[in-house]
Design a protein around this motif. Sequence first.
Motif, PDB file in Angstrom:
ATOM      1  N   ALA A   9       0.834  -1.204   0.000  1.00 18.87           N
ATOM      2  CA  ALA A   9       0.000   0.000   0.000  1.00 18.87           C
ATOM      3  C   ALA A   9       0.866   1.251   0.000  1.00 18.87           C
ATOM      4  O   ALA A   9       0.605   2.222  -0.743  1.00 18.87           O
ATOM      5  N   LEU A  10       1.917   1.252   0.819  1.00 17.75           N
ATOM      6  CA  LEU A  10       2.809   2.408   0.876  1.00 17.75           C
ATOM      7  C   LEU A  10       3.595   2.553  -0.433  1.00 17.75           C
ATOM      8  O   LEU A  10       3.891   3.675  -0.857  1.00 17.75           O
ATOM      9  N   ALA A  11       3.926   1.411  -1.046  1.00 17.76           N
ATOM     10  CA  ALA A  11       4.610   1.480  -2.338  1.00 17.76           C
ATOM     11  C   ALA A  11       3.687   2.096  -3.390  1.00 17.76           C
ATOM     12  O   ALA A  11       4.130   2.841  -4.275  1.00 17.76           O
ATOM     13  N   LEU A  12       2.380   1.828  -3.274  1.00 19.41           N
ATOM     14  CA  LEU A  12       1.397   2.403  -4.180  1.00 19.41           C
ATOM     15  C   LEU A  12       1.331   3.920  -4.011  1.00 19.41           C
ATOM     16  O   LEU A  12       1.186   4.678  -4.984  1.00 19.41           O
ATOM     17  N   ILE A  13       1.447   4.367  -2.763  1.00 22.56           N
ATOM     18  CA  ILE A  13       1.485   5.807  -2.478  1.00 22.56           C
ATOM     19  C   ILE A  13       2.675   6.448  -3.191  1.00 22.56           C
ATOM     20  O   ILE A  13       2.554   7.533  -3.796  1.00 22.56           O
ATOM     21  N   GLU A  14       3.836   5.788  -3.123  1.00 24.92           N
ATOM     22  CA  GLU A  14       5.024   6.326  -3.792  1.00 24.92           C
ATOM     23  C   GLU A  14       4.809   6.397  -5.302  1.00 24.92           C
ATOM     24  O   GLU A  14       5.249   7.352  -5.967  1.00 24.92           O
ATOM     25  N   THR A  15       4.115   5.395  -5.848  1.00 23.53           N
ATOM     26  CA  THR A  15       3.802   5.410  -7.291  1.00 23.53           C
ATOM     27  C   THR A  15       2.913   6.604  -7.634  1.00 23.53           C
ATOM     28  O   THR A  15       3.115   7.285  -8.657  1.00 23.53           O
ATOM     29  N   LEU A  16       1.933   6.899  -6.779  1.00 21.80           N
ATOM     30  CA  LEU A  16       1.042   8.039  -7.015  1.00 21.80           C
ATOM     31  C   LEU A  16       1.805   9.357  -6.938  1.00 21.80           C
ATOM     32  O   LEU A  16       1.547  10.288  -7.722  1.00 21.80           O
ATOM     33  N   LYS A  17       2.751   9.463  -6.030  1.00 21.79           N
ATOM     34  CA  LYS A  17       3.562  10.683  -5.926  1.00 21.79           C
ATOM     35  C   LYS A  17       4.336  10.912  -7.229  1.00 21.79           C
ATOM     36  O   LYS A  17       4.440  12.043  -7.717  1.00 21.79           O
ATOM     37  N   GLN A  18       4.896   9.837  -7.769  1.00 22.34           N
ATOM     38  CA  GLN A  18       5.630   9.966  -9.032  1.00 22.34           C
ATOM     39  C   GLN A  18       4.685  10.354 -10.175  1.00 22.34           C
ATOM     40  O   GLN A  18       5.042  11.128 -11.076  1.00 22.34           O
ATOM     41  N   ALA A  19       3.455   9.834 -10.110  1.00 25.42           N
ATOM     42  CA  ALA A  19       2.459  10.169 -11.138  1.00 25.42           C
ATOM     43  C   ALA A  19       2.108  11.649 -11.094  1.00 25.42           C
ATOM     44  O   ALA A  19       1.874  12.285 -12.138  1.00 25.42           O
ATOM     45  N   GLN A  93      -0.276  20.727  -7.659  1.00 26.17           N
ATOM     46  CA  GLN A  93       0.804  20.137  -6.867  1.00 26.17           C
ATOM     47  C   GLN A  93       0.481  20.220  -5.373  1.00 26.17           C
ATOM     48  O   GLN A  93       0.660  19.263  -4.628  1.00 26.17           O
ATOM     49  N   THR A  94      -0.046  21.374  -4.954  1.00 27.63           N
ATOM     50  CA  THR A  94      -0.339  21.564  -3.532  1.00 27.63           C
ATOM     51  C   THR A  94      -1.450  20.629  -3.068  1.00 27.63           C
ATOM     52  O   THR A  94      -1.335  19.957  -2.040  1.00 27.63           O
ATOM     53  N   GLU A  95      -2.561  20.603  -3.831  1.00 26.44           N
ATOM     54  CA  GLU A  95      -3.715  19.809  -3.408  1.00 26.44           C
ATOM     55  C   GLU A  95      -3.412  18.306  -3.435  1.00 26.44           C
ATOM     56  O   GLU A  95      -3.732  17.586  -2.490  1.00 26.44           O
ATOM     57  N   LEU A  96      -2.841  17.821  -4.557  1.00 27.19           N
ATOM     58  CA  LEU A  96      -2.571  16.381  -4.655  1.00 27.19           C
ATOM     59  C   LEU A  96      -1.518  15.934  -3.638  1.00 27.19           C
ATOM     60  O   LEU A  96      -1.681  14.909  -2.978  1.00 27.19           O
ATOM     61  N   THR A  97      -0.457  16.714  -3.532  1.00 29.90           N
ATOM     62  CA  THR A  97       0.612  16.345  -2.587  1.00 29.90           C
ATOM     63  C   THR A  97       0.090  16.363  -1.158  1.00 29.90           C
ATOM     64  O   THR A  97       0.369  15.459  -0.356  1.00 29.90           O
ATOM     65  N   GLY A  98      -0.677  17.370  -0.807  1.00 32.89           N
ATOM     66  CA  GLY A  98      -1.212  17.464   0.545  1.00 32.89           C
ATOM     67  C   GLY A  98      -2.113  16.292   0.882  1.00 32.89           C
ATOM     68  O   GLY A  98      -2.017  15.706   1.970  1.00 32.89           O
ATOM     69  N   GLN A  99      -2.999  15.937  -0.085  1.00 37.84           N
ATOM     70  CA  GLN A  99      -3.948  14.870   0.199  1.00 37.84           C
ATOM     71  C   GLN A  99      -3.275  13.500   0.253  1.00 37.84           C
ATOM     72  O   GLN A  99      -3.583  12.683   1.108  1.00 37.84           O
ATOM     73  N   ILE A 100      -2.330  13.266  -0.671  1.00 43.16           N
ATOM     74  CA  ILE A 100      -1.653  11.957  -0.677  1.00 43.16           C
ATOM     75  C   ILE A 100      -0.791  11.802   0.572  1.00 43.16           C
ATOM     76  O   ILE A 100      -0.623  10.692   1.108  1.00 43.16           O
ATOM     77  N   THR A 101      -0.251  12.925   1.069  1.00 46.67           N
ATOM     78  CA  THR A 101       0.531  12.876   2.306  1.00 46.67           C
ATOM     79  C   THR A 101      -0.356  12.503   3.487  1.00 46.67           C
ATOM     80  O   THR A 101       0.043  11.739   4.375  1.00 46.67           O
ATOM     81  N   GLU A 102      -1.600  13.033   3.505  1.00 44.62           N
ATOM     82  CA  GLU A 102      -2.542  12.681   4.573  1.00 44.62           C
ATOM     83  C   GLU A 102      -2.917  11.201   4.505  1.00 44.62           C
ATOM     84  O   GLU A 102      -3.050  10.534   5.543  1.00 44.62           O
ATOM     85  N   ILE A 103      -3.116  10.691   3.276  1.00 45.25           N
ATOM     86  CA  ILE A 103      -3.442   9.260   3.119  1.00 45.25           C
ATOM     87  C   ILE A 103      -2.280   8.410   3.622  1.00 45.25           C
ATOM     88  O   ILE A 103      -2.464   7.440   4.370  1.00 45.25           O
ATOM     89  N   GLU A 104      -1.082   8.774   3.246  1.00 40.90           N
ATOM     90  CA  GLU A 104       0.108   8.028   3.677  1.00 40.90           C
ATOM     91  C   GLU A 104       0.236   8.043   5.193  1.00 40.90           C
ATOM     92  O   GLU A 104       0.503   7.010   5.834  1.00 40.90           O
ATOM     93  N   GLY A 105       0.029   9.213   5.793  1.00 34.10           N
ATOM     94  CA  GLY A 105       0.117   9.320   7.246  1.00 34.10           C
ATOM     95  C   GLY A 105      -0.919   8.456   7.936  1.00 34.10           C
ATOM     96  O   GLY A 105      -0.638   7.828   8.971  1.00 34.10           O
TER      97      GLY A 105
END
Length: 838
Positions: A9-19, A93-105
């Motif tokens: 799941a965390l690896a999937l988060i990293e894939t989304l960040k790269q996307a 960048q702000t919205e996607l990065t912020g939200q994906i960071t919350e999901i990861e946390g």
Amino acid sequence: MRKAEKQMALALIETLKQAHEEIVDSINQNMPQQAMDVLADCQECAVQLGTFIEKTEGEGLSAINRIERYCEILYKIYMELQQTGTAERGKIQTELTGQITEIEGSIQRDIKERLEIVFLPYKVSMWDSLESVWKAAEKDEQCDAYVIPIPYYDKNPDGSFRELHFEGGEYPEYVPITWYKDYDFEQRKPDVIFIHNPYDNQNYVTTVDPYFYSCQLIKYTDRLVYIPYYLSDKIDINAPGVIRHMENYVLTQGVLNADKVIVQSENIKKLFIRVLGKNFPEKEKSYWERKVRGLGSPKCDRVNTMVRDDSKLPQNWRDIIYTQSGVRKKVILYNISLSPLLQNDDMLNKIKDVLAFFKEADDIALWWRPHPLYESTLASMRQELLSQYQEMVAQYKEEGWGIFDEGVDLGWAIAETDAYYGDSSSVVHLYEEAQKPVMVQSIEVRRNRNVLSADNIPVWPSAFCVEGDDIWFTHGKINALMRYSISTKKVEVIDAVPGEGIAEVLYGGIRKWKDKLCLIPLYAKEAAIYYIKDKKFSKKKYHNIEKEAFQKVYQKDEILYCIPEKSEGKLLKFNMETEEAEYITIPEIAGSYISDTVKIGDTIIAIYAYTNQALMFDLKSETASLKTFGSKGRRYTAITNIGNRLYLFDRPADCIVKIDRGNIDQEEIIYIKKGAVRMAAISSDLLIVDDIYHHEMQIINIEGKIISNIDKKQKRKRENLCATGYDYTESTNIVSPENIFYFSKSTNCMYEFEKGKLKMEYSMELNKMEFEKLKAIVSSMEEVGTIPLIENDIYNLNVWTKALRKRNTDCNKKVFHLCGERILQDIKEDLLQNVGNG
């Protein structure tokens, strides 16, 4: 959620960040359609992630809400691009990065990792080596534990497989069993697999199914953990030959393939690391230190948590243990193991002798429990003895006077029995853990041999001193102080040292001062003083002396300087007049011990075994230092001197090296001798070289030329009472520079040399009266302690059981040293904190 699943799941988060970066790059390059395709992929990926989390963790997790919000942002950006062909890059960048960071946390914080842990026992009788770890995993909310017994085969002498065994139906009712064919290792890939069989195809007697060899299991798990099914003896890790001996246990496929190896103590851990380091020098020591962990043995947990429960006894066993009036007999577990069977052709006759003894002991119940592989081993490696053993067992069962335990629960057997008799094995250490008496059988001791008499009891001084007409000594095999008169050639048994019981090599040194004898402990609990006129002992307990072993003693006026056996020990300074003592710190050499010493003038030189370094202790200043003798590769085990010339035995090189103290870098090989030797100077130009294993003694001159061989007039008698391999106990007493007394363990004789010539040979045999006195002393030692005793012709099964009958049994006395939870926690921390590191 499984740890591996969480990592996915965390690896999937990293894939989304790269996307996200790819989306921004596409907008920058005015490629809206490519950005929209990536947004669609992100949406699909997020939906899959949310569905997976709901499936494993249920609804209501904050990560689900955040994923939903994330999908809304993706959709909004997608529609904006579709309608206008562009979007605000900074906002994206702000919205996607912020939200994906919350999901990861949320995933990191709210989803607890679960570990799937598999236990693969093969013999149910060895399940105790894993059980307490399984119990810890079973009650741990973070773990899913599976017990999966695996099949095994007996082997034919040619190594081919014979009979298939599966013991999955024999486990305790409280252990849920998973059928090994129902668990898909390749699909499930458990986080941890515990095994207790390290041999793969290396065992000559049995083998687990090859699918479960360690070389296969490492493909399916992050951590393969091996826990030995046995307990090791209390081993002196610095003793000669111990590394070579332990290679049979350490250099197995299970140890080499496992990610972690759990051993019973830090001492055994050090030994494993030395063996592995020696055989795999390319690996850093830190690698083995991470791999081998001295966390304890679950077998001890099993013993400490078991309580006697006679209600579990079958009725026929209960009838054996209880008298008709309802009195419970003393119950002795008789355990026979594999090594003595393979090493002694006469082993079955010893077993017959033991059974005959207990058959006549109406007030003692025998609980006979052979090693689970005893019969299989005979079938594979001693076929000529198999039918004889089977007939013996059949007769024992038919007669019905004793219990025959074919063994599924060793812990229960220990709880039900009062004492242990049998071979040296890991079961001995479990009885020590249970604080119950132990006697290790000796194959040489038999009831049907000739009656023991004075002329076949060898007298073995483990420590002695010569004072005028007297040779005072302590016996190395029996707790007894003795005196030999040179003029009358008679041995007098003085007494046993109180408080020590029956034990071997209690004292490393003995000295006479005025009207008292001072006995310095090697394996004794305390120092002892014997007042000759009063015929009384007193015991002296000094700071930490129970952990110190003093192997050589040197005297300067009323002061004794006692050299420790261990390199990390401290030199003991003992005042014979005041009976006061103090410790002097000396240098340490890690991984070594002091193997031999010599005194030149006011300097004691003590060799650190298998090194070229020595402790130099100055008696005048009482200061200690280290000095190197000879070339770097030298590995000395013995030392003596003639004047300022040192003679050092290099054990691996099988030679004596001569070094002059005035030029310690110059060395000369003067004598080649294979094996282990003790050496002593017997004149100003002659040495005696005593081969302690091959029983050869030679006198050589200072250049290494053989002058003569000492004729062995006294044959070795009664092996179980002869001297054994304590190379470092005192062997030489120097009355004057030209008058030397030397005791050889090869012959159990003492020799007096005068100017290098053999003046007298003392066999030191007991007469009938002193022999009876010695037997009476031994018989009076009624208290049976919990330190394992080794059977001999004087302290034998008959004497031991008499003492055992008088012992009060406290079957509920327990000392808990549980390690199962500690082992599980260590593996969990390793997995959760060091992802991907084996």
